[in-house]
Design an enzyme around this catalytic site. Structure first.
Site, PDB file in Angstrom:
ATOM      1  N   GLY A  46       0.442  -1.352  -0.007  1.00  0.00           N
ATOM      2  CA  GLY A  46       0.270  -0.134  -0.210  1.00  0.00           C
ATOM      3  C   GLY A  46       1.247   1.013  -0.244  1.00  0.00           C
ATOM      4  N   GLN A  51       3.040   9.628   1.629  1.00  0.00           N
ATOM      5  CA  GLN A  51       4.616   8.816   1.604  1.00  0.00           C
ATOM      6  C   GLN A  51       4.994   9.834  -0.225  1.00  0.00           C
ATOM      7  OE1 GLN A  51       2.347   5.279   2.497  1.00  0.00           O
ATOM      8  NE2 GLN A  51       4.636   4.488   3.291  1.00  0.00           N
ATOM      9  N   CYS A  89       6.192  -0.587   7.167  1.00  0.00           N
ATOM     10  CA  CYS A  89       5.529   0.543   6.719  1.00  0.00           C
ATOM     11  C   CYS A  89       7.387   1.668   5.701  1.00  0.00           C
ATOM     12  CB  CYS A  89       5.418   2.375   7.411  1.00  0.00           C
ATOM     13  SG  CYS A  89       5.200   3.468   6.741  1.00  0.00           S
ATOM     14  N   LEU A  90       6.667   1.184   4.685  1.00  0.00           N
ATOM     15  CA  LEU A  90       7.874   2.251   3.801  1.00  0.00           C
ATOM     16  C   LEU A  90       8.182   3.170   4.331  1.00  0.00           C
ATOM     17  CD1 LEU A  90       6.124   0.767   0.144  1.00  0.00           C
ATOM     18  CD2 LEU A  90       8.173   0.510   2.380  1.00  0.00           C
ATOM     19  N   HIS A 132      -4.300   1.181   8.386  1.00  0.00           N
ATOM     20  CA  HIS A 132      -2.738   1.855   7.897  1.00  0.00           C
ATOM     21  C   HIS A 132      -2.652   3.321   6.870  1.00  0.00           C
ATOM     22  CE1 HIS A 132       2.247   0.935   7.746  1.00  0.00           C
ATOM     23  NE2 HIS A 132       1.257   1.979   6.700  1.00  0.00           N
ATOM     24  N   GLU A 133      -3.597   3.092   5.639  1.00  0.00           N
ATOM     25  CA  GLU A 133      -3.587   3.653   4.287  1.00  0.00           C
ATOM     26  C   GLU A 133      -4.559   5.197   4.707  1.00  0.00           C
ATOM     27  OE1 GLU A 133      -1.278   3.768   2.327  1.00  0.00           O
ATOM     28  OE2 GLU A 133      -0.728   1.011   2.464  1.00  0.00           O
ATOM     29  N   HIS A 136      -2.053   7.126   7.446  1.00  0.00           N
ATOM     30  CA  HIS A 136      -1.400   8.119   6.431  1.00  0.00           C
ATOM     31  C   HIS A 136      -1.702   9.521   6.178  1.00  0.00           C
ATOM     32  CE1 HIS A 136       2.585   5.859   5.969  1.00  0.00           C
ATOM     33  NE2 HIS A 136       1.785   4.519   5.755  1.00  0.00           N
TER      34      HIS A 136
HETATM   35 NI    NI Z   1       2.553   3.327   5.531  1.00  0.00          NI
END
Ligand code: NI
Length: 171
Positions: A46, A51, A89-90, A132-133, A136
């Protein structure tokens, strides 16, 4: 199409409440395509627009079981139950941690054509990725759900491709 740099925790854009999309135009379609490429290249399951430095309520998710989803202005309309899940998480590279997420999640959003969609997920990666997204785009990172930074588990880089150390889904 292109791969965009991913913003890392500490970057203020990750802490903003992202702006609602008002117009689904060519520049938004390009952003969506670039986000999909960036997510796949990472690789991740995702990615949210903040991000990649865009404070907009746009999310892409691609899980093995449920496939690619593009969500514009997504909102959680219902979340129930609790379960513990391992998460990464990226934007927080090198770590994972166990956190509490909902079991059942229902989301309404627009797809990339502006059509109203409703997604229901339960006890799976999609349910986890949706929360999660959407966190964000509200300026929230999964690490905010931890009691202490001591709960972060370093992901050991795998030197041998055949023996990955960690199987955590980054989003
Ligand atoms: Ni993330």
């Amino acid at each position: 199409m292109g791969i965009l740099p991913i913003r890392i925790a500490g970057d203020p854009v990750l802490r903003e409440k992202a702006k609602k999309v008002r117009k689904i135009d060519a520049s938004l379609q390009k952003l969506i395509d670039d986000m999909i490429d960036t997510m796949h290249a990472a690789p991740g399951v995702g990615l949210a627009a903040p991000q990649v430095g865009q404070s907009l309520r746009v999310v892409v998710i691609d899980t093995p079981d449920d496939g690619l989803k593009v969500l514009i202005n997504p909102e959680i309309v219902k979340a129930s139950g609790e379960r513990r899940v391992m998460e990464g998480c990226l934007s927080v590279p090198g770590y994972q941690a166990e956190i509490t997420r909902s079991r059942q999640v229902t989301v309404k959003a627009l797809d990339r054509d502006g059509k109203q969609v409703r997604l229901k997920a339960a006890d799976n990666l999609l349910a986890q990725a949706l929360e999660h997204e959407i966190d964000h785009i509200n300026g929230v990172l999964y690490i905010d759900h931890l009691q202490s930074a001591d709960e972060l588990i370093p992901i050991r880089p795998s030197v041998d491709d055949e023996a990955p150390e960690a199987e955590v889904s980054l989003a």
